[in-house]
Design a protein around this motif. Structure first.
Motif, PDB file in Angstrom:
ATOM      1  N   UNK A  55       0.855  -1.183   0.000  1.00 29.50           N
ATOM      2  CA  UNK A  55       0.000   0.000   0.000  1.00 29.50           C
ATOM      3  C   UNK A  55       0.893   1.235   0.000  1.00 29.50           C
ATOM      4  N   UNK A  56       0.811   2.016  -1.072  1.00 30.30           N
ATOM      5  CA  UNK A  56       1.538   3.285  -1.150  1.00 30.30           C
ATOM      6  C   UNK A  56       0.593   4.355  -0.615  1.00 30.30           C
ATOM      7  N   UNK A  57       0.919   4.909   0.547  1.00 31.71           N
ATOM      8  CA  UNK A  57      -0.014   5.776   1.249  1.00 31.71           C
ATOM      9  C   UNK A  57       0.720   6.988   1.805  1.00 31.71           C
ATOM     10  N   UNK A  58       0.117   8.157   1.624  1.00 26.88           N
ATOM     11  CA  UNK A  58       0.733   9.380   2.131  1.00 26.88           C
ATOM     12  C   UNK A  58       0.146  10.599   1.471  1.00 26.88           C
ATOM     13  N   UNK A  59       0.706  11.763   1.766  1.00 33.18           N
ATOM     14  CA  UNK A  59       0.168  13.016   1.219  1.00 33.18           C
ATOM     15  C   UNK A  59       0.205  13.064  -0.299  1.00 33.18           C
ATOM     16  N   UNK A  60      -0.744  13.811  -0.873  1.00 35.11           N
ATOM     17  CA  UNK A  60      -0.706  14.041  -2.315  1.00 35.11           C
ATOM     18  C   UNK A  60       0.650  14.601  -2.707  1.00 35.11           C
ATOM     19  N   UNK A  61       1.179  15.519  -1.892  1.00 35.56           N
ATOM     20  CA  UNK A  61       2.510  16.084  -2.139  1.00 35.56           C
ATOM     21  C   UNK A  61       3.105  16.528  -0.818  1.00 35.56           C
ATOM     22  N   UNK A  62       4.420  16.540  -0.758  1.00 36.17           N
ATOM     23  CA  UNK A  62       5.131  17.031   0.418  1.00 36.17           C
ATOM     24  C   UNK A  62       5.334  18.536   0.269  1.00 36.17           C
ATOM     25  N   UNK A  96       4.922  17.806  -9.066  1.00 35.63           N
ATOM     26  CA  UNK A  96       3.512  17.783  -9.409  1.00 35.63           C
ATOM     27  C   UNK A  96       3.331  18.167 -10.875  1.00 35.63           C
ATOM     28  N   UNK A  97       2.852  17.241 -11.705  1.00 33.63           N
ATOM     29  CA  UNK A  97       2.573  17.590 -13.101  1.00 33.63           C
ATOM     30  C   UNK A  97       1.401  18.555 -13.170  1.00 33.63           C
ATOM     31  N   UNK A  98       1.461  19.499 -14.075  1.00 33.09           N
ATOM     32  CA  UNK A  98       0.414  20.507 -14.176  1.00 33.09           C
ATOM     33  C   UNK A  98      -0.168  20.533 -15.579  1.00 33.09           C
ATOM     34  N   UNK A 102       0.218  26.232 -11.760  1.00 28.26           N
ATOM     35  CA  UNK A 102       0.042  25.842 -10.363  1.00 28.26           C
ATOM     36  C   UNK A 102       1.366  25.519  -9.726  1.00 28.26           C
ATOM     37  N   UNK A 103       1.342  25.315  -8.404  1.00 34.21           N
ATOM     38  CA  UNK A 103       2.571  24.973  -7.676  1.00 34.21           C
ATOM     39  C   UNK A 103       3.095  23.631  -8.186  1.00 34.21           C
ATOM     40  N   UNK A 104       4.357  23.606  -8.580  1.00 35.46           N
ATOM     41  CA  UNK A 104       4.919  22.415  -9.222  1.00 35.46           C
ATOM     42  C   UNK A 104       5.604  21.473  -8.243  1.00 35.46           C
TER      43      UNK A 104
END
Length: 356
Positions: A55-62, A96-98, A102-104
């Motif tokens: 299970x890969x689990x955690x925030x959408x982004x750090x 983060x791909x955009x 947006x914030x990358x």
């Protein structure tokens, strides 16, 4: 003579080489043990030598390393609780791909103020990965920039290729040389073909332009990566975690003569980006496994300390601690509850589960 190149380039800021960044944040023996154990365990799950699910689990982004480590410590304790059934890998996404703007992500703009201190972001990202691995918790990330793995790939146990890049030749070539298992997501329109072709391509040897540890341009020659697998994340306005969709994915993999290894991303289009639906997706997939599914080997969840998400304010002191600044997440209490439930339900099922 008229100038013909770099007409739209404002500046070239020198970037430290991978060796220089690694010298500032060196890999140590405890972290190396976590990375190696993580990769070997994931390979064993994909090979069906280990009956557990990962299970890969955690925030959408750090975006906040302090909150990120707070989450990692909690996840490490939970990993011990559910270890008989589930192998937990922390989702540590820095890029983060955009679709437009947006914030990358943390590497591109670590100060979240449009200063774009990529040199600082790369070193801080590496340090965060080192801290996570020091806890004994393996990390998974998305590979977006093809140069970035040279800077922190030695601290990653699992890699995703996103829905927007599974079709990219650059990312398929890069994946062929990565030291981790690689999950290729289906396209944003739900099409499985980009992911299946990506797995086939990454399993082959490639030669392409890249950089070495000294930061020099180099021809990278790879051996191929046999641990590619598909990640179903929904798309085209519909989910694809149901029994019919998973059966279609199995058929697509079989036609390509690939192992029938499927990971279900409970977020993104599978939950219509509504975090409260992620537990329902997970429960549905767990039910399928109880009813005889043999292809699902892993799950993904977007989860943080607090549920939901928040915009990035001009005054960063106003940020809510432990809450995502990108896609909305489920909160910690829901995460722990749903993973404990899956562990309880599957504890006696997975050891008797036949290979596909």
């Amino acid at each position: 003579m008229q100038q013909t190149e770099n007409l739209n380039v404002a500046a070239f800021d020198l970037m430290p080489s991978p060796d220089e960044v690694k010298a500032h944040v060196p890999l140590d023996e405890p972290a190396a043990r976590t990375v190696v154990e993580g990769r070997r365990t994931l390979e064993a799950i994909l090979d069906r030598r280990d009956p557990r699910l990962f299970v890969v689990v955690g925030p959408c982004s750090i975006h906040d390393p302090v909150a990120g480590l707070d989450y990692a410590r909690r996840l490490r304790a939970l990993a011990d609780e559910v270890s008989r059934t589930l192998y937990l890998v922390m989702r540590v996404y820095f890029e983060k791909p955009r679709t437009s703007l947006g914030w990358k992500g943390f590497i591109n703009d670590p100060r979240m103020d449009d200063s774009f201190r990529i040199d600082e972001g790369m070193e801080r990202a590496r340090r965060f990965l080192l801290d996570v691995n020091a806890l004994g918790l393996p990390a998974g990330t998305e590979a977006l920039d093809p140069i970035a793995p040279q800077y922190y790939g030695d601290l990653v146990a699992w890699t995703a290729i996103g829905a927007r890049t599974s079709e990219s030749q650059t990312h398929r070539e890069m994946s062929s040389g990565l030291s981790t298992p690689v999950g290729f997501k289906n396209g944003t329109d739900g099409d499985l073909e980009p992911a299946v072709n990506g797995i086939v391509s990454a399993a082959s040897a490639h030669s392409f332009l890249g950089i070495n540890d000294q930061g020099r341009s180099a021809v990278v020659r790879t051996r191929g990566n046999r641990y590619g697998h598909i990640v179903l994340r929904g798309g085209g306005g519909r989910p694809n975690y149901d029994t019919v969709s998973i059966a279609l994915a199995e058929d697509a993999l079989a036609r390509a003569k690939l192992p029938r290894s499927v990971v279900v991303d409970c977020s993104h289009a599978n939950s219509r980006k509504k975090p409260e639906l992620q537990p329902l997706v997970l429960r549905d997939v767990v039910h399928q496994i109880r009813e005889g599914n043999r292809s699902v080997v892993g799950l993904m969840l977007e989860s943080f300390l607090e549920p939901g998400n928040q915009p990035i304010p001009p005054d960063l002191s106003k940020l809510r601690y432990g809450c995502s600044v990108t896609d909305a997440c489920i909160g910690w209490d829901t995460t722990a509850e749903i993973l404990r439930w899956a562990d309880d339900v599957l504890r006696d099922v997975l050891p008797r589960r036949p290979a596909p």
